[in-house]
Scaffold this motif. Sequence first.
Motif, PDB file in Angstrom:
ATOM      1  N   LEU A 124       0.820  -1.207   0.000  1.00 36.36           N
ATOM      2  CA  LEU A 124       0.000   0.000   0.000  1.00 36.36           C
ATOM      3  C   LEU A 124       0.855   1.258   0.000  1.00 36.36           C
ATOM      4  N   ALA A 125       2.015   1.185   0.619  1.00 33.38           N
ATOM      5  CA  ALA A 125       2.898   2.353   0.699  1.00 33.38           C
ATOM      6  C   ALA A 125       4.330   1.874   0.840  1.00 33.38           C
ATOM      7  N   LEU A 126       5.224   2.600   0.182  1.00 35.17           N
ATOM      8  CA  LEU A 126       6.660   2.332   0.262  1.00 35.17           C
ATOM      9  C   LEU A 126       7.343   3.682   0.218  1.00 35.17           C
ATOM     10  N   ALA A 127       8.025   4.034   1.295  1.00 36.59           N
ATOM     11  CA  ALA A 127       8.600   5.374   1.377  1.00 36.59           C
ATOM     12  C   ALA A 127      10.013   5.333   1.933  1.00 36.59           C
ATOM     13  N   ASN A 128      10.824   6.277   1.451  1.00 38.98           N
ATOM     14  CA  ASN A 128      12.213   6.386   1.878  1.00 38.98           C
ATOM     15  C   ASN A 128      12.532   7.826   2.243  1.00 38.98           C
ATOM     16  N   SER A 129      13.427   7.994   3.189  1.00 35.56           N
ATOM     17  CA  SER A 129      13.942   9.323   3.532  1.00 35.56           C
ATOM     18  C   SER A 129      15.464   9.214   3.624  1.00 35.56           C
ATOM     19  N   PRO A 130      16.192   9.920   2.730  1.00 35.70           N
ATOM     20  CA  PRO A 130      15.708  10.830   1.698  1.00 35.70           C
ATOM     21  C   PRO A 130      14.954  10.095   0.601  1.00 35.70           C
ATOM     22  N   ALA A 131      14.067  10.818  -0.058  1.00 32.45           N
ATOM     23  CA  ALA A 131      13.190  10.199  -1.050  1.00 32.45           C
ATOM     24  C   ALA A 131      13.914   9.842  -2.332  1.00 32.45           C
ATOM     25  N   SER A 132      14.951  10.581  -2.668  1.00 30.96           N
ATOM     26  CA  SER A 132      15.667  10.315  -3.914  1.00 30.96           C
ATOM     27  C   SER A 132      16.730   9.257  -3.692  1.00 30.96           C
ATOM     28  N   GLY A 133      17.054   8.548  -4.748  1.00 25.85           N
ATOM     29  CA  GLY A 133      18.172   7.620  -4.678  1.00 25.85           C
ATOM     30  C   GLY A 133      17.808   6.234  -4.222  1.00 25.85           C
ATOM     31  N   PHE A 134      18.583   5.699  -3.287  1.00 26.95           N
ATOM     32  CA  PHE A 134      18.535   4.297  -2.895  1.00 26.95           C
ATOM     33  C   PHE A 134      17.208   3.919  -2.246  1.00 26.95           C
ATOM     34  N   ASN A 135      16.641   2.809  -2.702  1.00 29.39           N
ATOM     35  CA  ASN A 135      15.384   2.302  -2.149  1.00 29.39           C
ATOM     36  C   ASN A 135      15.688   1.392  -0.980  1.00 29.39           C
ATOM     37  N   ARG A 136      15.999   2.007   0.174  1.00 26.72           N
ATOM     38  CA  ARG A 136      16.363   1.226   1.352  1.00 26.72           C
ATOM     39  C   ARG A 136      15.183   0.413   1.879  1.00 26.72           C
ATOM     40  N   ALA A 137      13.941   0.806   1.554  1.00 29.11           N
ATOM     41  CA  ALA A 137      12.766   0.079   2.044  1.00 29.11           C
ATOM     42  C   ALA A 137      12.708  -1.341   1.518  1.00 29.11           C
ATOM     43  N   ALA A 138      13.083  -1.539   0.246  1.00 28.62           N
ATOM     44  CA  ALA A 138      12.976  -2.864  -0.371  1.00 28.62           C
ATOM     45  C   ALA A 138      14.318  -3.470  -0.728  1.00 28.62           C
ATOM     46  N   SER A 139      15.362  -2.664  -0.830  1.00 30.62           N
ATOM     47  CA  SER A 139      16.675  -3.177  -1.240  1.00 30.62           C
ATOM     48  C   SER A 139      17.737  -3.021  -0.175  1.00 30.62           C
ATOM     49  N   GLY A 140      17.408  -2.417   0.954  1.00 30.54           N
ATOM     50  CA  GLY A 140      18.382  -2.243   2.024  1.00 30.54           C
ATOM     51  C   GLY A 140      18.790  -3.566   2.642  1.00 30.54           C
ATOM     52  N   THR A 141      19.968  -3.591   3.239  1.00 29.77           N
ATOM     53  CA  THR A 141      20.452  -4.778   3.950  1.00 29.77           C
ATOM     54  C   THR A 141      20.778  -4.372   5.379  1.00 29.77           C
ATOM     55  N   TYR A 142      19.852  -4.657   6.277  1.00 29.77           N
ATOM     56  CA  TYR A 142      19.973  -4.267   7.674  1.00 29.77           C
ATOM     57  C   TYR A 142      19.878  -5.494   8.586  1.00 29.77           C
ATOM     58  N   ALA A 143      20.542  -5.423   9.715  1.00 28.93           N
ATOM     59  CA  ALA A 143      20.216  -6.352  10.791  1.00 28.93           C
ATOM     60  C   ALA A 143      18.863  -5.913  11.356  1.00 28.93           C
ATOM     61  N   PRO A 144      17.879  -6.818  11.424  1.00 24.85           N
ATOM     62  CA  PRO A 144      16.544  -6.415  11.884  1.00 24.85           C
ATOM     63  C   PRO A 144      16.426  -6.255  13.386  1.00 24.85           C
ATOM     64  N   GLY A 145      17.494  -6.576  14.126  1.00 20.73           N
ATOM     65  CA  GLY A 145      17.430  -6.413  15.567  1.00 20.73           C
ATOM     66  C   GLY A 145      16.306  -7.229  16.181  1.00 20.73           C
ATOM     67  N   SER A 146      15.738  -6.704  17.236  1.00 21.98           N
ATOM     68  CA  SER A 146      14.773  -7.483  18.009  1.00 21.98           C
ATOM     69  C   SER A 146      13.430  -7.690  17.328  1.00 21.98           C
ATOM     70  N   THR A 147      13.156  -7.010  16.215  1.00 20.46           N
ATOM     71  CA  THR A 147      11.944  -7.362  15.468  1.00 20.46           C
ATOM     72  C   THR A 147      12.036  -8.808  14.972  1.00 20.46           C
ATOM     73  N   TRP A 148      13.288  -9.299  14.819  1.00 18.40           N
ATOM     74  CA  TRP A 148      13.498 -10.687  14.373  1.00 18.40           C
ATOM     75  C   TRP A 148      13.048 -11.695  15.423  1.00 18.40           C
ATOM     76  N   LYS A 149      12.842 -11.248  16.656  1.00 16.08           N
ATOM     77  CA  LYS A 149      12.381 -12.158  17.707  1.00 16.08           C
ATOM     78  C   LYS A 149      11.001 -12.728  17.391  1.00 16.08           C
ATOM     79  N   ILE A 150      10.297 -12.129  16.438  1.00  9.24           N
ATOM     80  CA  ILE A 150       9.049 -12.742  15.958  1.00  9.24           C
ATOM     81  C   ILE A 150       9.357 -14.077  15.303  1.00  9.24           C
ATOM     82  N   VAL A 151      10.402 -14.114  14.474  1.00  6.80           N
ATOM     83  CA  VAL A 151      10.792 -15.365  13.818  1.00  6.80           C
ATOM     84  C   VAL A 151      11.393 -16.328  14.832  1.00  6.80           C
ATOM     85  N   THR A 152      12.256 -15.828  15.724  1.00  7.43           N
ATOM     86  CA  THR A 152      12.851 -16.682  16.751  1.00  7.43           C
ATOM     87  C   THR A 152      11.772 -17.294  17.630  1.00  7.43           C
TER      88      THR A 152
END
Length: 545
Positions: A282-310
């Motif tokens: 429904l929505a995909l947004a990045n800040s800054p808006a120009s350039g890299f699409n970190r929302a869908a192409s970023g590579t981050y450690a998800p931290g404790s949100t990953w505890k859902i999978v654990t």
Amino acid sequence: MPDTPHLAPPPRRRPRNGVRALTAVAVVLAVAAGGSYAAGLGPFARGDDGPDPAAMRQARAFLADWAAGRLPGAADRTTRPDTARDVLQSFTAGLDIEGPRLAAAEKAEEAEDGTLTVPFTAKMPITGLGTWTYESELPLVREKKDGGWKVDWRLSLVHPRLSDTQKFRLEREETTPPKVTDRHGTSVADGSYPSLTPLLGRLADRTGGGPRGAVRLVDRATGETVRTEASFGERPDPAADDRPVRTTLDATWQAAAEKALAQADGKNAALVALRIDNGEILALANSPASGFNRAASGTYAPGSTWKIVTSSALLLKGAVQPDDVVDCPKYLTVGKRFHNVETSEFPGATFRKDFTESCNTAFISLRGKLDEGELGKVARTYFGVGQEWHIGIPTYDGSVPVPKDETEKAASMIGQGRVQANPLIMASVTATAVSGEFHQPSITAGNEDGTRTEPLPDEVVGRLRELMRATVTDGTAHVLADLPGEIGAKTGTAEVSDDQDNNGWLVAHRGNVAVAVVVEEGVTGGGSAGPVVHSLLSAVPEDPS
């Protein structure tokens, strides 16, 4: 809120100017984003083999600094720091590189004279066009003064064809603006939705209406093209109709998402909201808006949100139940000392309390309940993480490697180590957790879907919903408690490196929508990503139309 984990890659990036028509810019190097090497737990963590571990560490550290945009640091690891810094900086600007990845080979090649060569793969996304991928090599030499290793600087390590006589040039072609609408037929290509502008060409590629360009290798003296290194975009098909590309986006949600990211206080941030029942974005947004699409192409450690999978993995095995006592001490040592945010502790806590307060040490203490590689298997089998997704635009689809040792296994339990995700993945994880069924996300219709997953048992889904709801009413996601609807959520705080603040995460669900937000250097999830999610959910209906 004890969510502090261990190592997350993506760096901060500066906004870029818009694309230029038929730009010709001489360049000599591209910078990649998304790497961390601290403590050997980042994406460039070394293996146990190799001619000299110290040399491999130096090579991977150089790539990680280059990838993260720490160019002075990368240059200082070379034999010619001043020259290396200038070359690295010029390539980034000249080729409009945003968010690339550099992957070192597992082993170095050793020559008879004692020098080493480390092959690596460079994936260089060029803003608005596509990714330029090539292979190169890092030469390393031992310093006579102290015996340490340095990258032996030469132009060819940047790209094998870069030299004193040849350089690269980026050329863009002016194209007709693509026609793209939301799910209701409202145009989203009129500039009102800044985060979508860099994606419009990708969305219109199927009609040949996207941007076109090329990276040329040119003679430094004459400027003549020697060869074309990479081409992007297709010529429009004269027979194609002129109908706009309709997306799954909702203009109301997209506008609210763009506005919500203002709550990130100018930090790099990204947001994805998608339907739980079918994965439509429904929505995909990045800040800054120009350039890299970190929302869908970023590579981050998800931290404790990953505890859902654990938690899913533990519940699937019957290894823990919400009311089981799982102590939450300040520290727990597994090869290295892990701790909770502000070194908090909850003696005699139940697993429910560990989840709602995001206790790292409690989750790490349960690592023996899972087999080697089991967390990754659960992520792939039930959540589709690590499978190949086709959503309509380029994406990074996650990685959960088998841990190399107990320390890395401990880190993976809390979404650190080499676990990699982004807001798209974590919004999908949230949707799967609370519905029991994975749906490949989509931003356009008719995409190929080769994913294969299994549904989560109803009992596990019920437990996860209960835990996420309690995190809002009694835990670290209390920032959302005043909003209408039965909201469930999970916060996350992910360490990046010693010289960067933690990334802040928050995932949430309400009605038929799942949301995920990351704020780079946001310090905590509730404090940085929480206000972004609150702003979004305050501005939109409880359920999308």
